[in-house]
Design an enzyme around this catalytic site. Structure first.
Site, PDB file in Angstrom:
ATOM      1  N   ASN A 172     -10.519  -1.779  -8.309  1.00 10.80           N
ATOM      2  CA  ASN A 172      -9.050  -1.898  -8.258  1.00 10.80           C
ATOM      3  C   ASN A 172      -8.627  -3.052  -7.346  1.00 10.80           C
ATOM      4  O   ASN A 172      -7.674  -3.773  -7.648  1.00 10.80           O
ATOM      5  CB  ASN A 172      -8.414  -0.577  -7.807  1.00 10.80           C
ATOM      6  CG  ASN A 172      -8.258   0.388  -8.967  1.00 10.80           C
ATOM      7  OD1 ASN A 172      -7.440   0.176  -9.857  1.00 10.80           O
ATOM      8  ND2 ASN A 172      -9.088   1.431  -8.987  1.00 10.80           N
ATOM      9  N   HIS A 188      -4.396   6.962  -8.042  1.00 13.51           N
ATOM     10  CA  HIS A 188      -5.175   8.186  -8.220  1.00 13.51           C
ATOM     11  C   HIS A 188      -5.507   8.353  -9.704  1.00 13.51           C
ATOM     12  O   HIS A 188      -4.631   8.163 -10.557  1.00 13.51           O
ATOM     13  CB  HIS A 188      -4.378   9.396  -7.715  1.00 13.51           C
ATOM     14  CG  HIS A 188      -5.137  10.675  -7.842  1.00 13.51           C
ATOM     15  ND1 HIS A 188      -6.161  11.014  -6.983  1.00 13.51           N
ATOM     16  CD2 HIS A 188      -5.053  11.682  -8.747  1.00 13.51           C
ATOM     17  CE1 HIS A 188      -6.668  12.182  -7.357  1.00 13.51           C
ATOM     18  NE2 HIS A 188      -6.013  12.617  -8.420  1.00 13.51           N
ATOM     19  N   GLU A 209       1.151  14.925   1.845  1.00 13.77           N
ATOM     20  CA  GLU A 209       0.390  15.783   0.947  1.00 13.77           C
ATOM     21  C   GLU A 209      -0.707  14.930   0.306  1.00 13.77           C
ATOM     22  O   GLU A 209      -0.421  13.814  -0.148  1.00 13.77           O
ATOM     23  CB  GLU A 209       1.373  16.229  -0.136  1.00 13.77           C
ATOM     24  CG  GLU A 209       1.091  17.528  -0.803  1.00 13.77           C
ATOM     25  CD  GLU A 209       2.139  17.719  -1.896  1.00 13.77           C
ATOM     26  OE1 GLU A 209       1.746  18.017  -3.016  1.00 13.77           O
ATOM     27  OE2 GLU A 209       3.329  17.492  -1.608  1.00 13.77           O
TER      28      GLU A 209
HETATM   29  C1  GAR Z   1     -10.476   4.766  -8.611  1.00 15.69           C
HETATM   30  O1  GAR Z   1     -10.676   5.462  -9.830  1.00 15.69           O
HETATM   31  C2  GAR Z   1      -9.272   5.320  -7.870  1.00 15.69           C
HETATM   32  O2  GAR Z   1      -8.241   5.730  -8.733  1.00 15.69           O
HETATM   33  C3  GAR Z   1      -9.891   6.505  -7.154  1.00 15.69           C
HETATM   34  O3  GAR Z   1     -11.121   6.031  -6.711  1.00 15.69           O
HETATM   35  C4  GAR Z   1     -11.617   5.060  -7.640  1.00 15.69           C
HETATM   36  C5  GAR Z   1     -11.994   3.835  -6.859  1.00 15.69           C
HETATM   37  O4  GAR Z   1     -12.596   2.869  -7.690  1.00 15.69           O
HETATM   38  N1  GAR Z   1      -9.047   6.960  -6.069  1.00 15.69           N
HETATM   39  C6  GAR Z   1      -8.910   8.238  -5.744  1.00 15.69           C
HETATM   40  O5  GAR Z   1      -9.513   9.137  -6.281  1.00 15.69           O
HETATM   41  C7  GAR Z   1      -7.909   8.515  -4.633  1.00 15.69           C
HETATM   42  N2  GAR Z   1      -7.589   9.891  -4.536  1.00 15.69           N
HETATM   43  P1  GAR Z   1     -12.675   1.362  -7.241  1.00 15.69           P
HETATM   44  O6  GAR Z   1     -13.310   1.350  -5.842  1.00 15.69           O
HETATM   45  O7  GAR Z   1     -13.560   0.709  -8.261  1.00 15.69           O
HETATM   46  O8  GAR Z   1     -11.287   0.804  -7.216  1.00 15.69           O
END
Ligand code: GAR
Length: 215
Positions: free
Chosen positions: A14, A113, A147
């Site tokens: 991301n 998320h 939250e």
């Molecule tokens: C992503 O899918 C993001 O949405 C999730 O972690 C992953 C990170 O991937 N975040 C959460 O679950 C937050 N609660 P990345 O390091 O390749 O961006």
């Protein structure tokens, strides 16, 4: 120039999508905005490589080195504040942040998320979606509140769940949508098109369907 700080914990795809989009859309000239720093709570986060590739300064603030959650939050806030950010992005940042940290950045702290919140907060969201048998799944970008995975929803991207989907195939399709959704939201926040007002998202100068990516 709006100053963006991105927080990561791992792979950093991301983060990479933000850096790639910022370059492709020439954010420095067009928004104007720039990712001024990347901070990881893990030294082995692969995402640190994306920062290095794009020449963005990166810092590691390892949570294990702090005696308490409060001490880590304070150390992290100090590292963030050193960059005087307008926007702080949790781009795959996997630590829960305390109330005073969240309060410090209210209105400029957003998270992505991998579910259509408010369903499936927490971990293993794709497994949760398959177990629940939902037909539509996706990703959410929201302002951060006290939250966990809560807070005012900015935008969502939805995909259909296919009969033969596994956690992996679902995760891959949701991730593609995440990479479209997050850079847009960061840009809109920098442009002042979205704003947190009394706990709700106020929208200015965006097409009516901009905040819902479907299909
Ligand atoms: C992503 O899918 C993001 O949405 C999730 O972690 C992953 C990170 O991937 N975040 C959460 O679950 C937050 N609660 P990345 O390091 O390749 O961006």
């Amino acid at each position: 120039m709006k100053r963006i700080v991105c927080l990561i914990s791992g792979r950093g795809s991301n983060l990479e999508s933000i850096l790639r989009t910022a370059e492709a859309e020439r954010w420095e000239a067009e928004v104007p905005a720039r990712v001024v720093a990347v901070i990881s709570n893990r030294g082995d986060a692969a995402g640190l490589g994306h920062a290095a590739t794009r020449g963005v300064p990166a810092t590691v603030i390892e949570h294990q080195r702090f005696a308490s959650r409060e001490a880590f939050d304070a150390g992290l806030a100090a590292a963030i504040d050193a960059h005087a950010p307008d926007v702080v992005v949790l781009a795959g940042f996997m630590r829960v942040l305390g109330a005073s940290f969240v309060a410090r950045y209210t209105g400029r702290l957003i998270n992505i998320h991998p579910s259509l919140l408010p369903v499936f907060p927490g971990l293993a969201t794709h497994r949760q979606a398959l177990a629940a048998g939902v037909r539509v799944h996706g990703a959410t970008v929201h302002f951060v509140s006290n939250e966990v995975d809560g807070g005012a929803i900015i935008a969502q991207a939805a995909i259909g769940v296919l009969p033969d989907d596994s956690e992996e195939t679902l995760a891959a399709r949701v991730l593609q949508r995440e990479h479209m959704l997050l850079p847009r939201c960061v840009r809109w926040l920098c442009e002042g098109r979205i704003e947190l007002v009394n706990g709700r998202v106020a929208v200015r100068n965006l097409p009516p369907d901009a905040l819902a990516l479907v299909g």
